[in-house]
Design an enzyme around this catalytic site. Structure first.
Site, mmCIF file in Angstrom:
data_model
loop_
_atom_site.group_PDB
_atom_site.id
_atom_site.type_symbol
_atom_site.label_atom_id
_atom_site.label_comp_id
_atom_site.label_asym_id
_atom_site.label_seq_id
_atom_site.Cartn_x
_atom_site.Cartn_y
_atom_site.Cartn_z
ATOM 1 N N ASN A 37 -3.162 -1.869 -3.510
ATOM 2 C CA ASN A 37 -4.660 -1.614 -4.037
ATOM 3 C C ASN A 37 -5.285 -2.006 -2.932
ATOM 4 O O ASN A 37 -5.439 -3.070 -2.241
ATOM 5 C CB ASN A 37 -4.829 -2.603 -5.288
ATOM 6 C CG ASN A 37 -4.099 -2.330 -6.495
ATOM 7 O OD1 ASN A 37 -2.835 -1.921 -6.417
ATOM 8 N ND2 ASN A 37 -4.567 -2.507 -7.731
ATOM 9 N N HIS A 49 -10.415 -6.222 -0.049
ATOM 10 C CA HIS A 49 -9.186 -6.607 -0.169
ATOM 11 C C HIS A 49 -8.220 -5.723 -0.319
ATOM 12 O O HIS A 49 -8.366 -4.463 -0.383
ATOM 13 C CB HIS A 49 -9.455 -6.834 -1.852
ATOM 14 C CG HIS A 49 -8.110 -7.271 -2.813
ATOM 15 N ND1 HIS A 49 -7.773 -8.607 -2.804
ATOM 16 C CD2 HIS A 49 -7.365 -6.453 -3.395
ATOM 17 C CE1 HIS A 49 -6.622 -8.571 -3.411
ATOM 18 N NE2 HIS A 49 -6.302 -7.471 -3.879
ATOM 19 N N LEU A 50 -6.934 -6.314 -0.047
ATOM 20 C CA LEU A 50 -5.683 -5.261 0.050
ATOM 21 C C LEU A 50 -4.460 -6.130 -0.552
ATOM 22 O O LEU A 50 -4.323 -7.206 -0.080
ATOM 23 C CB LEU A 50 -5.420 -4.947 1.400
ATOM 24 C CG LEU A 50 -4.062 -3.946 1.712
ATOM 25 C CD1 LEU A 50 -4.302 -3.040 2.823
ATOM 26 C CD2 LEU A 50 -2.765 -4.743 1.620
ATOM 27 N N HIS A 51 -4.014 -5.650 -1.697
ATOM 28 C CA HIS A 51 -2.502 -6.227 -2.062
ATOM 29 C C HIS A 51 -1.588 -5.037 -2.361
ATOM 30 O O HIS A 51 -2.047 -3.897 -2.668
ATOM 31 C CB HIS A 51 -2.888 -7.416 -3.120
ATOM 32 C CG HIS A 51 -2.791 -6.631 -4.548
ATOM 33 N ND1 HIS A 51 -4.434 -6.493 -5.073
ATOM 34 C CD2 HIS A 51 -2.173 -6.422 -5.354
ATOM 35 C CE1 HIS A 51 -3.942 -5.858 -6.333
ATOM 36 N NE2 HIS A 51 -2.726 -5.704 -6.607
ATOM 37 N N VAL A 52 -0.285 -5.492 -2.475
ATOM 38 C CA VAL A 52 0.718 -4.646 -2.769
ATOM 39 C C VAL A 52 1.376 -5.248 -3.728
ATOM 40 O O VAL A 52 1.491 -6.485 -4.107
ATOM 41 C CB VAL A 52 1.716 -4.415 -1.641
ATOM 42 C CG1 VAL A 52 2.906 -3.725 -1.718
ATOM 43 C CG2 VAL A 52 0.911 -3.905 -0.239
#
Length: 98
Positions: A37, A49-52
């Protein structure tokens, strides 16, 4: 994602691989949903924001059950699943906290 260094991108890929290994060894899923994301619209309104996420999946599972019917597809308390995953990760990565 494009703003990450190559080393950071490799670290994310390595972490995804570890997660798949730990989930496979612990839960024996039939497959995985893996996604990234990016940005405020995809990450709870947080700019930059960055997350997996790595989600174990089984043939015939139904991902709407928990949100629609308050029903768990995996008949195990989350605390028990967490302990099993933590123990698997610790056996593979002694540098991780127990």
């Amino acid at each position: 994602y494009e703003a990450l260094s190559e080393a950071e991108q490799i670290e994310i890929a390595t972490t995804i691989s570890r997660c798949i290994h730990w989930l496979g060894a612990t839960l024996s899923p039939d497959g995985y949903n893996v996604g990234i994301n990016l940005g405020a619209a995809a990450g709870a309104g947080i700019a930059g924001h960055l997350h997996v996420h790595v989600v174990p999946r089984w043939s015939g599972d139904s991902n709407f059950m928990a949100s629609v019917a308050d029903t768990r597809v995996v008949p195990e308390a989350l605390e028990d699943t967490f302990r099993r995953l933590r123990d698997e990760a610790a056996s593979d990565r002694p540098d991780l906290p127990a």
